[in-house]
Design an enzyme around this catalytic site. Structure first.
Site, mmCIF file in Angstrom:
data_model
loop_
_atom_site.group_PDB
_atom_site.id
_atom_site.type_symbol
_atom_site.label_atom_id
_atom_site.label_comp_id
_atom_site.label_asym_id
_atom_site.label_seq_id
_atom_site.Cartn_x
_atom_site.Cartn_y
_atom_site.Cartn_z
ATOM 1 N N LEU A 17 -7.491 4.813 -21.360
ATOM 2 C CA LEU A 17 -8.443 3.598 -21.600
ATOM 3 C C LEU A 17 -8.737 3.367 -20.038
ATOM 4 O O LEU A 17 -9.613 2.660 -19.597
ATOM 5 C CB LEU A 17 -7.651 2.497 -21.998
ATOM 6 C CG LEU A 17 -7.167 2.490 -23.255
ATOM 7 C CD1 LEU A 17 -6.157 1.452 -23.775
ATOM 8 C CD2 LEU A 17 -8.525 2.405 -24.293
ATOM 9 N N ALA A 19 -7.521 3.897 -15.585
ATOM 10 C CA ALA A 19 -6.617 4.538 -14.515
ATOM 11 C C ALA A 19 -6.754 3.700 -13.238
ATOM 12 O O ALA A 19 -7.714 3.457 -12.901
ATOM 13 C CB ALA A 19 -6.620 6.221 -14.334
ATOM 14 N N GLY A 20 -5.555 3.596 -12.525
ATOM 15 C CA GLY A 20 -5.431 2.763 -11.363
ATOM 16 C C GLY A 20 -4.125 3.669 -10.332
ATOM 17 O O GLY A 20 -3.808 4.505 -11.042
ATOM 18 N N GLY A 22 -1.525 2.375 -10.275
ATOM 19 C CA GLY A 22 -0.255 2.399 -10.826
ATOM 20 C C GLY A 22 -0.062 3.271 -11.822
ATOM 21 O O GLY A 22 0.948 3.390 -12.538
ATOM 22 N N GLY A 23 -1.042 4.050 -12.102
ATOM 23 C CA GLY A 23 -0.846 5.150 -13.353
ATOM 24 C C GLY A 23 -2.024 5.044 -14.240
ATOM 25 O O GLY A 23 -2.944 4.211 -14.279
ATOM 26 N N ASP A 135 -4.423 -10.025 -7.358
ATOM 27 C CA ASP A 135 -5.288 -8.897 -7.289
ATOM 28 C C ASP A 135 -6.222 -9.315 -8.225
ATOM 29 O O ASP A 135 -6.836 -8.297 -9.156
ATOM 30 C CB ASP A 135 -4.559 -7.703 -7.613
ATOM 31 C CG ASP A 135 -5.280 -6.689 -7.299
ATOM 32 O OD1 ASP A 135 -6.403 -6.554 -6.260
ATOM 33 O OD2 ASP A 135 -5.154 -5.260 -7.748
HETATM 34 N N1 LIG Z 1 -4.287 -3.448 -22.504
HETATM 35 C C1 LIG Z 1 -5.488 -2.668 -22.220
HETATM 36 N N2 LIG Z 1 -6.395 -2.768 -23.210
HETATM 37 C C2 LIG Z 1 -7.363 -1.931 -22.810
HETATM 38 N N3 LIG Z 1 -7.696 -1.505 -21.692
HETATM 39 C C3 LIG Z 1 -6.732 -1.328 -20.636
HETATM 40 C C4 LIG Z 1 -5.668 -2.031 -20.796
HETATM 41 N N4 LIG Z 1 -5.033 -2.310 -19.869
HETATM 42 C C5 LIG Z 1 -5.778 -1.455 -18.753
HETATM 43 N N5 LIG Z 1 -6.996 -1.229 -19.457
HETATM 44 C C6 LIG Z 1 -7.715 -0.470 -18.626
HETATM 45 O O1 LIG Z 1 -7.411 0.278 -17.785
HETATM 46 C C7 LIG Z 1 -7.696 -0.041 -16.448
HETATM 47 C C8 LIG Z 1 -6.556 0.073 -15.413
HETATM 48 O O2 LIG Z 1 -5.591 -0.825 -15.684
HETATM 49 P P1 LIG Z 1 -4.683 -1.397 -14.747
HETATM 50 O O3 LIG Z 1 -5.494 -2.068 -13.637
HETATM 51 O O4 LIG Z 1 -3.566 -2.126 -15.345
HETATM 52 O O5 LIG Z 1 -4.023 -0.155 -14.056
HETATM 53 P P2 LIG Z 1 -3.419 -0.146 -12.409
HETATM 54 O O6 LIG Z 1 -2.982 1.240 -12.364
HETATM 55 O O7 LIG Z 1 -2.454 -1.132 -12.087
HETATM 56 O O8 LIG Z 1 -4.735 -0.255 -11.665
HETATM 57 P P3 LIG Z 1 -4.802 -0.857 -9.924
HETATM 58 O O9 LIG Z 1 -5.323 0.255 -9.124
HETATM 59 O O10 LIG Z 1 -6.082 -1.931 -10.092
HETATM 60 O O11 LIG Z 1 -3.635 -1.584 -9.584
HETATM 61 C C9 LIG Z 1 -8.337 -1.445 -16.661
HETATM 62 O O12 LIG Z 1 -9.211 -1.821 -15.584
HETATM 63 C C10 LIG Z 1 -8.989 -1.422 -18.029
HETATM 64 O O13 LIG Z 1 -10.133 -0.623 -17.997
#
Ligand SMILES: Nc1ncnc2c1ncn2[C@@H]1O[C@H](COP(=O)(O)OP(=O)(O)OP(=O)(O)O)[C@@H](O)[C@H]1O
Length: 407
Positions: A17, A19-20, A22-23, A135
């Site tokens: 879905l 990635a960032g 955090g994974g 954030d």
């Molecule tokens: N519950 C969800 N349902 C659908 N899509 C999701 C969901 N959670 C995350 N995503 C998708 O995944 C992407 C990354 O999620 P998230 O920001 O939680 O990850 P992260 O690794 O923490 O990112 P960051 O680099 O911002 O810290 C979101 O922008 C969204 O597109």
């Protein structure tokens, strides 16, 4: 604490879905429902800390505008942890805004997104131990229900009041200047980020796109430090003035002058809950116009909410609103009708109040008369009784004296 789920009950799908740092986030099936799972491989200590923070905060929050967490699972073989969350099928607000195949949206829809985000954040800020998200950006705002509902996700940087020292993490484009200057974090930093997000949904442009090097984060930070902000002339022409003003207040360099999240929630709630807003432009003379904002409530009643008088704007308005003439005529009629109706209502209310007042005065007069005559009657009776008592006492005293002097 978040529920511990057996990893064997989790059916991970290949569908990614997003990635960032955090994974990655993947689709999965759990208890016969589709869910989203954040896959956290703890390659560094700081990533582990982020994941723990996210789980700690999210498991305490229960709000319609914050993503719901079902629990956590871990695969000991690969030393991987999974955060199980509700799946929001429309993806992030960022993906919506910049998708290849762009859908149109109304200014009302944009205000509703802003309101829902403010509502979620106001809830976090008013918890017993207030939580700051730190954030807020369109990538962390997820959409569902045909893009109508918005929920905040990614609590990897969230913190509570126990830590208001900034570790200067977040995303520069959305980061308040005091975070990177004074290394201080308060609720007003989320207010600042929300201001930038509202600007972004009102312009559909990346903040600081106007800078010479808009992808250079250091260039953005130094521009912000010098007082640079996203340009107001880039917002859509139908954006309400009140919203533009709100953005400016949110990104004020002085955090104390920014409104609280509760105040923003109230304001946006007033302008969008249970109804719709419509702006009409009324031409007053050659160089001034009035922009009248109507609120239509859920039952379809229209109320004038605000009138902005804009001098020397007629030329701009004529260019941006091709249908302005027709609207102006319509508005003229509506205003005349509303004024007549309001005048009629005031007259009826005044007459009713005068009539009620008269009736009340008459009743009070009657009550007073009755009270006075009852008091007079009681007074007379008391005086008579007192006179009798005095007479009796005097006779008794006289007899006593007579006996003493042996008359
Ligand atoms: N519950 C969800 N349902 C659908 N899509 C999701 C969901 N959670 C995350 N995503 C998708 O995944 C992407 C990354 O999620 P998230 O920001 O939680 O990850 P992260 O690794 O923490 O990112 P960051 O680099 O911002 O810290 C979101 O922008 C969204 O597109």
């Amino acid at each position: 604490m978040a529920e511990k789920v057996d990893f064997a009950d989790l059916e991970l799908s290949r569908k990614r879905l997003g990635a960032g740092a955090g994974g990655e986030v993947r689709m999965a099936k759990w208890k016969d429902q589709e869910i989203a799972v954040k896959v956290c491989e703890f390659l560094t200590n700081s990533l582990k800390k982020n994941a723990e923070r996210e789980i700690t905060h999210l498991s305490k929050i229960n709000h319609e505008n914050v993503i719901k967490v079902f629990g956590t699972a871990s695969d000991d073989d690969t030393n991987t942890n999974y955060l199980l969350m509700e799946y929001l099928e429309e993806g992030s607000l960022h993906d919506f805004l910049y998708a290849d195949n762009q859908r149109e949206y109304t200014v009302e829809q944009a205000v509703r997104w802003a309101f829902q985000c403010a509502k979620g954040l106001a809830h976090l800020h008013s918890m017993e131990r207030p939580v700051f998200h730190r954030d807020i950006k369109p990538q962390n705002l997820l959409l569902t229900n045909q893009f109508e509902n918005l929920k905040i996700c990614d609590f990897g940087l969230a913190t509570d009041m126990s830590n208001n020292k900034s570790d200067m993490r977040g995303t520069p484009r959305y980061m308040a200047p005091e975070v990177f200057k004074d290394k201080k974090y308060t609720d007003k930093c989320d207010v600042y980020s929300l201001g930038i997000v509202i600007w972004e949904i009102m312009s559909r442009k990346r903040p600081y796109f106007h800078l010479e090097n808009p992808e250079n984060e250091f260039a953005i930070l130094s521009a912000v430090e010098m007082g640079e902000r996203p340009k107001m002339d880039a917002v859509r022409s139908d954006c309400w003035n009140g919203i533009k003003h709100l953005i400016e207040c949110c990104v004020d360099p002085d955090p104390d002058r920014r409104p609280s999240m509760q105040r923003i929630e109230e304001y946006l709630g007033d302008v969008c809950v249970g109804g719709q807003y419509e702006d009409f432009v009324h031409i007053l003379d050659d160089d001034s116009v009035a922009v009248v904002t109507f609120h239509k409530d859920a039952s379809g009643n229209r109320r004038i909410m605000r009138v902005d008088l804009l001098r020397r704007h007629w030329r701009t308005v004529r260019m941006t609103f091709p249908i302005v003439q027709r609207e102006a005529e319509r508005l003229g009629k509506v205003i005349a009708r509303e004024t007549v109706r309001a005048a009629g209502d005031v007259a009826t209310e005044t007459a009713r109040a005068a009539h009620d007042g008269e009736r009340e005065t008459r009743r009070a007069e009657r009550d007073t008369e009755r009270e006075v005559s009852r008091a007079a009657h009681d007074g007379e009776r008391e005086t008579r009784r007192a006179a009798q008592d005095v007479g009796r006492e005097t006779g008794r005293a006289f007899n006593k004296l007579k006996k003493k002097l042996r008359f």
